[in-house]
Motif scaffolding. Structure first.
Motif, PDB file in Angstrom:
ATOM      1  N   HIS A 124       0.834  -1.211   0.000  1.00 56.13           N
ATOM      2  CA  HIS A 124       0.000   0.000   0.000  1.00 56.13           C
ATOM      3  C   HIS A 124       0.868   1.261   0.000  1.00 56.13           C
ATOM      4  CE1 HIS A 124      -3.096   2.882   0.637  1.00 56.13           C
ATOM      5  NE2 HIS A 124      -2.622   3.218   1.821  1.00 56.13           N
ATOM      6  N   PHE A 140       5.409  -0.913   7.256  1.00 53.32           N
ATOM      7  CA  PHE A 140       4.667  -0.250   8.332  1.00 53.32           C
ATOM      8  C   PHE A 140       4.301  -1.280   9.390  1.00 53.32           C
ATOM      9  CE2 PHE A 140       4.191   2.425   4.637  1.00 53.32           C
ATOM     10  CZ  PHE A 140       4.398   3.694   5.177  1.00 53.32           C
ATOM     11  N   ARG A 141       4.080  -0.765  10.593  1.00 54.37           N
ATOM     12  CA  ARG A 141       3.790  -1.669  11.696  1.00 54.37           C
ATOM     13  C   ARG A 141       2.381  -2.253  11.580  1.00 54.37           C
ATOM     14  NH1 ARG A 141       2.267   1.011  16.976  1.00 54.37           N
ATOM     15  NH2 ARG A 141       0.481   1.151  15.585  1.00 54.37           N
ATOM     16  N   VAL A 168     -11.771  -2.210  15.442  1.00 59.09           N
ATOM     17  CA  VAL A 168     -11.505  -1.670  14.109  1.00 59.09           C
ATOM     18  C   VAL A 168     -12.784  -1.112  13.467  1.00 59.09           C
ATOM     19  CG1 VAL A 168     -11.803  -3.839  12.798  1.00 59.09           C
ATOM     20  CG2 VAL A 168     -10.056  -2.160  12.084  1.00 59.09           C
ATOM     21  N   LEU A 189     -13.850  -1.138   5.748  1.00 59.18           N
ATOM     22  CA  LEU A 189     -13.129  -2.407   5.875  1.00 59.18           C
ATOM     23  C   LEU A 189     -13.206  -3.237   4.610  1.00 59.18           C
ATOM     24  CD1 LEU A 189     -14.018  -3.345   9.544  1.00 59.18           C
ATOM     25  CD2 LEU A 189     -11.769  -2.720   8.636  1.00 59.18           C
ATOM     26  N   VAL A 215     -10.357  -2.550   2.493  1.00 58.57           N
ATOM     27  CA  VAL A 215      -9.109  -3.146   2.991  1.00 58.57           C
ATOM     28  C   VAL A 215      -9.040  -4.610   2.553  1.00 58.57           C
ATOM     29  CG1 VAL A 215      -7.699  -3.674   5.015  1.00 58.57           C
ATOM     30  CG2 VAL A 215      -9.125  -1.614   5.001  1.00 58.57           C
ATOM     31  N   TYR A 250      -6.312  -6.728   0.125  1.00 59.43           N
ATOM     32  CA  TYR A 250      -5.585  -7.980   0.415  1.00 59.43           C
ATOM     33  C   TYR A 250      -5.946  -9.067  -0.593  1.00 59.43           C
ATOM     34  CZ  TYR A 250      -3.823  -6.360   4.958  1.00 59.43           C
ATOM     35  OH  TYR A 250      -3.156  -5.700   5.954  1.00 59.43           O
TER      36      TYR A 250
END
Lengths: 459, 447
Positions: free
Chosen positions: B290, B347-348, B355, B370, B373, B377
């Motif tokens: 991303h 990124f962490r 969430v 969401l 997101v 993926y």
């Protein structure tokens, strides 16, 4: 100071509203020619030529003293320093200097910071050429119970109504307006109606967002009107970043509220989508209407009282090509209610609309003032129009398009004629925003101030 | 009459969209205990359905945002189901005094150079202790911060802080926002300490909380950390199902979503779940593609801009750039800290608890919900030379995507109302006439 007020607040809001009503039924007093047309009808009036324009100016990081300031410009053609900056008061901080407004007796100019929430009160009567900082109100947010971004300062009898833009819990658009005495004492907070608390108002359409921007009154109809813009997070955000943030673009006001002026109670919430900003009410005693323009959707709206005494809101004209988002900003109505100047920020133009039929405004003239333009102040006789550039610190254009000036034009009814320009960047002053007029004549006749509309009625 | 019918029509439309929203995003409606439930689960300025012309406001007033102080220490002492015991840095202890002092500091807008920014202005209680209304944060004088404000819920469980893991102690972390010129913009540590010293409400509080140690750089950090370490929220429906074995705590779709999360979706390779607890993070940094896509992507020629409910225009991106004050900031992630080229766009891994409440997502808030997101993926992130080997196309069906989303929506803790209501009850420190300010110290008469 107090004893020199032209009339006493003790008479109460109701009486004052009625007096205001009578004052305006008679039409515009003939002696008045110089003053701005967007002032509160409760305010003392300038007779003859204005001497000064006070420009509330944003400081720019890395330029000059980097802070906000009140810049006084000499505008009387008879003065030796005509067209020059004659005085500067720096106030500390970049407060997001935005709008300013005079007290009813016109002795004090209130100027707000949309970011710092400070209100700077300038003494403009002791020496109109050299205003001085009289008082700083720092606790606006605390006193109002959480309003952020003091915007419009509008004179009511013995009072200043301050409409806000945001709040201290989420920096969004829900807000209200606050009432102060002319001396700067907090009186009351009036929150704008939201769905869970319409405060007795009728939600006439789909929206009651609780957002705020401008406030104006039509005393003869006992009406106060408010409009709605956006919260801190948007007005402080990099304009380009905001336009490309779809979440942020959902957070603009879509409402206007009609209030009962003397009880300060909201009566009707209207859908006016696309951020209705400045409100300008007609002056003639029979014209029961006000105009606003929507910044995002580029429309002129008319808020009017219909035959049955009901207030209505109608979209009455497009401004430029709305699909190009010209961004109408400041507007100014002529004293005879026949014309409306509309500035469009993006193309730097001023546009004159014939509003002789208020339901059907027609653009009859346009002129490009510069690469960007925001504010206009016209004289009461309509012959002089002053323009400035800045919209918001984070919204102004960049690079060479970021011109910052003050310009005077003469208007002969057909054409604008440029008189002079003061380049605010060249003088390292900052971004020129709100303008207010000052004149020696206002104070020479004190303490009776016989030139206020109200005192004329009282005599 | 006609107007009334129109109103009825508008209302039914509104209810219709409301239902869609509620069913697609939350669950939050627990039993009644006096706190306005609607007010604690999202911004009071509700914009669901704003993209449609049929949008109807359902706004809450700011003045109705009233809360109730909670016993916060309990959420540290009795950790909610699904979370492990929280470790404290050596020698540190949790006390009510420290927590309540930290809470006061967290909501104090005077902790910024111009008295306008508290921690809570970016970490807003009812917005999941983040900001649902902004993709990336905005700080002092409206200056842009390039990243999304993360939630503070369960923040004490991270070993490393910030999206790029540049900090490893919560006590130290607080000084970053306090001093950053685009956040709270205080000019120095001494400035902050001296300002707090001059604010009456703090008189004696540091001495009392820190055993005579008083107000120092360390105690400011410890107080704020103590408050943040109580914002622990679990015992979600997922925890009740998985750890307390309550079969009916999750729906069949949510259970299917869990199976995908730990199976076909490979999510739990990074968002960890174990037999005693689930942190949903490995405290490590990964390249999902991303960050790469945002840094290397090409801008579209036109940008769709919304002007009002249901009103959009396509504006030349060039015009938008003409009013950009500064170019969009780039973000190379962990690389910025290590300078190691193999760390680009890492990124962490964020904790996924709550969430449902913390949109928008990712380090730059680029995904507004969401589903976006999961779709990201599902396509295998964005391929780049450093893409994590744990990420690859998933071939999830539409139904499976919905199930994964449904599962993540079941991760909302059972004490959110209490924590948010406590935030509402916290005093907001706005400047008053007795506070430090040049305008108060000079000859100027102020109110």
């Amino acid at each position: 100071m107090k004893e020199m007020l032209p009339f006493k607040w003790a008479r109460g809001a109701v009486a004052s509203a009625l007096i205001g009503a009578v004052a305006l039924v008679g039409g515009v007093p003939t002696a008045v020619q110089a003053d701005e047309t967007c002032m509160s009808p409760y305010m003392a009036k300038i007779v003859g030529q204005e001497d000064f324009v006070y420009v509330w100016t944003l400081g720019v990081e890395g330029m000059g003293d980097e802070q906000d300031k009140l810049v006084t410009i000499s505008v009387n053609p008879d003065a030796d320093d005509y067209g020059e900056v004659v005085h500067i008061v720096s106030v500390g901080g970049r407060n997001e200097a935005h709008h300013s407004g005079l007290s009813d007796d016109r002795r004090f100019l209130w100027a707000g910071g949309l970011d710092s929430n400070k209100i700077f009160i300038f003494d403009v009567h002791s020496n109109p050429r050299e205003p001085s900082l009289h008082k700083v109100i720092t606790n606006f947010v605390d006193k109002t119970g959480g309003m952020v971004g003091p915007h419009t300062f509008y004179a009511l009898p013995g009072r200043i109504m301050v409409s806000a833009l945001s709040n201290n819990v989420d920096h969004g658009g829900r807000t209200g307006m606050a009432e102060y005495t002319s001396e700067g004492e907090f009186v009351a907070a009036h929150w704008f109606p939201t769905d869970d608390d319409l405060r007795g108002a009728d939600k006439t359409g789909n929206f009651a967002d609780g957002y705020g921007y401008d406030v104006r009154v039509l005393p003869r109809r006992n009406v106060m009107l408010t409009s709605s813009f956006t919260g801190w997070s948007n007005y402080m955000m990099d304009f380009g970043q905001m336009l490309s943030d779809p979440e942020a673009m959902k957070r603009f006001g879509n409402t206007m509220v009609v209030w009962d002026l003397h009880t300060r109670k909201p009566k009707k919430v209207f859908d006016v989508p696309g951020a209705p900003l400045e409100i300008r009410c007609a002056w003639s005693g029979t014209n029961n209407y006000c105009f606003t323009t929507t910044a995002l959707t580029s429309k002129i709206w008319l808020i009017y009282e219909d035959k049955d005494g009901e207030w209505q809101a109608d979209e009455v004209a497009d401004i430029g090509d709305p699909s190009k988002v010209p961004l109408p900003v400041d507007i100014s109505i002529t004293a005879d209610d026949q014309g409306l100047w509309v500035q469009t920020f993006m193309d730097g133009k001023t546009r004159y609309f014939d509003i002789s039929d208020p339901h059907n405004p027609k653009q009859t003239y346009e002129h490009e003032i510069g690469s960007q333009v925001n504010m206009i102040s016209q004289s009461w006789d309509g012959k002089r129009a002053y323009f400035t550039t800045s919209l918001l610190g984070s919204w102004d254009k960049t690079g060479k398009d970021d011109e910052q000036w003050f310009k005077l034009y003469h208007w002969n009814g057909k054409k604008l004629d440029h008189q002079f320009t003061i380049d605010f960047y060249q003088l390292k002053l900052g971004r020129a925003h709100q303008m207010r007029f000052g004149a020696y004549s206002l104070y020479s006749q004190a303490p009776n101030s016989s030139d206020t509309m109200l005192s004329q009625v009282e005599q | 009459m006609i107007i009334n019918m129109l109103k009825l029509y508008a209302w039914s439309l509104f209810l219709f969209f409301c239902c869609i929203f509620i069913s697609s995003s939350t669950i939050l409606l627990a039993d009644d205990d006096g706190v306005d439930k609607e007010a604690v689960f999202g911004p009071g300025d509700r914009k669901h359905g704003y993209d449609k012309e049929s949008y109807v406001t359902n706004s809450l007033s700011v003045t109705a945002r009233k809360g109730k102080q909670a016993d916060l220490l309990q959420f540290f002492n009795e950790i909610p189901l699904g979370l492990p015991k929280m470790k404290l840095p050596g020698g540190s202890t949790m006390t009510e005094e420290k927590i309540s002092l930290g809470r006061r500091l967290f909501f104090d807008r005077r902790l910024s150079l111009n008295d306008t920014f508290s921690c809570a202005i970016c970490h807003i209680p009812e917005q999941g202790f983040t900001n649902n209304e902004l993709a990336t944060a905005l700080g002092f004088e409206g200056r842009s911060v390039k990243r999304n404000s993360p939630t503070i819920y369960n923040v004490g469980y991270y070993n490393v802080f910030f999206h790029d893991a540049r900090e490893d102690s919560l006590e130290q972390q607080v000084w970053s926002p306090l001093l950053a010129r685009n956040e709270m913009a205080n000019p120095s540590i001494g400035y902050v300490i001296n300002k707090i010293k001059r604010i009456k409400e703090y008189e004696g509080l540091f001495e009392a909380a820190f055993d005579g140690k008083g107000l120092t750089m360390e105690t400011v950090g410890e107080a704020l950390s103590s408050y943040q370490r109580t914002l622990n929220s679990a015992n979600s429906r997922f925890d009740q199902w998985y750890y307390a074995k309550q079969e009916d705590a999750l729906t069949e779709d949510e259970k299917a979503g869990f199976a995908l999360f730990t199976g076909k979706g490979k999510c739990s390779a990074c968002h960890l779940i174990n037999e005693e607890y689930a942190l949903f993070t490995d405290n490590l940094l990964h390249n999902t593609g991303h960050g790469y896509a945002v840094s290397m992507g090409i801008q579209p020629e036109k940008t769709r801009v919304q002007l009002a409910p249901g009103v959009f225009v396509n504006v030349d991106t060039e015009i938008i750039d003409s009013v950009r004050q500064s170019p969009k900031q780039n973000d190379v992630g962990l690389y910025t800290i290590t300078q190691n080229p193999f760390d680009r766009w890492k990124f962490r891994t964020p904790i996924l608890r709550n969430v449902a409440l913390t949109a928008p997502y990712m380090h730059d808030g680029a995904f507004t919900n969401l589903r976006k997101v999961v779709e990201f993926y599902n396509q295998g992130g964005v391929p780049n030379e450093l893409l994590s080997p744990l990420i690859s196309p998933l071939n999830l069906t539409e139904q499976e995507i919905d199930q994964l989303v449904a599962f993540m929506l079941s991760l909302t803790g059972d004490n959110i109302e209490i924590l948010v209501a406590d935030g509402f009850a916290a005093p907001i420190g706005d400047i008053r006439t007795q506070d430090p300010n040049w305008a108060h110290d000079s000859e100027f008469k102020t109110e």
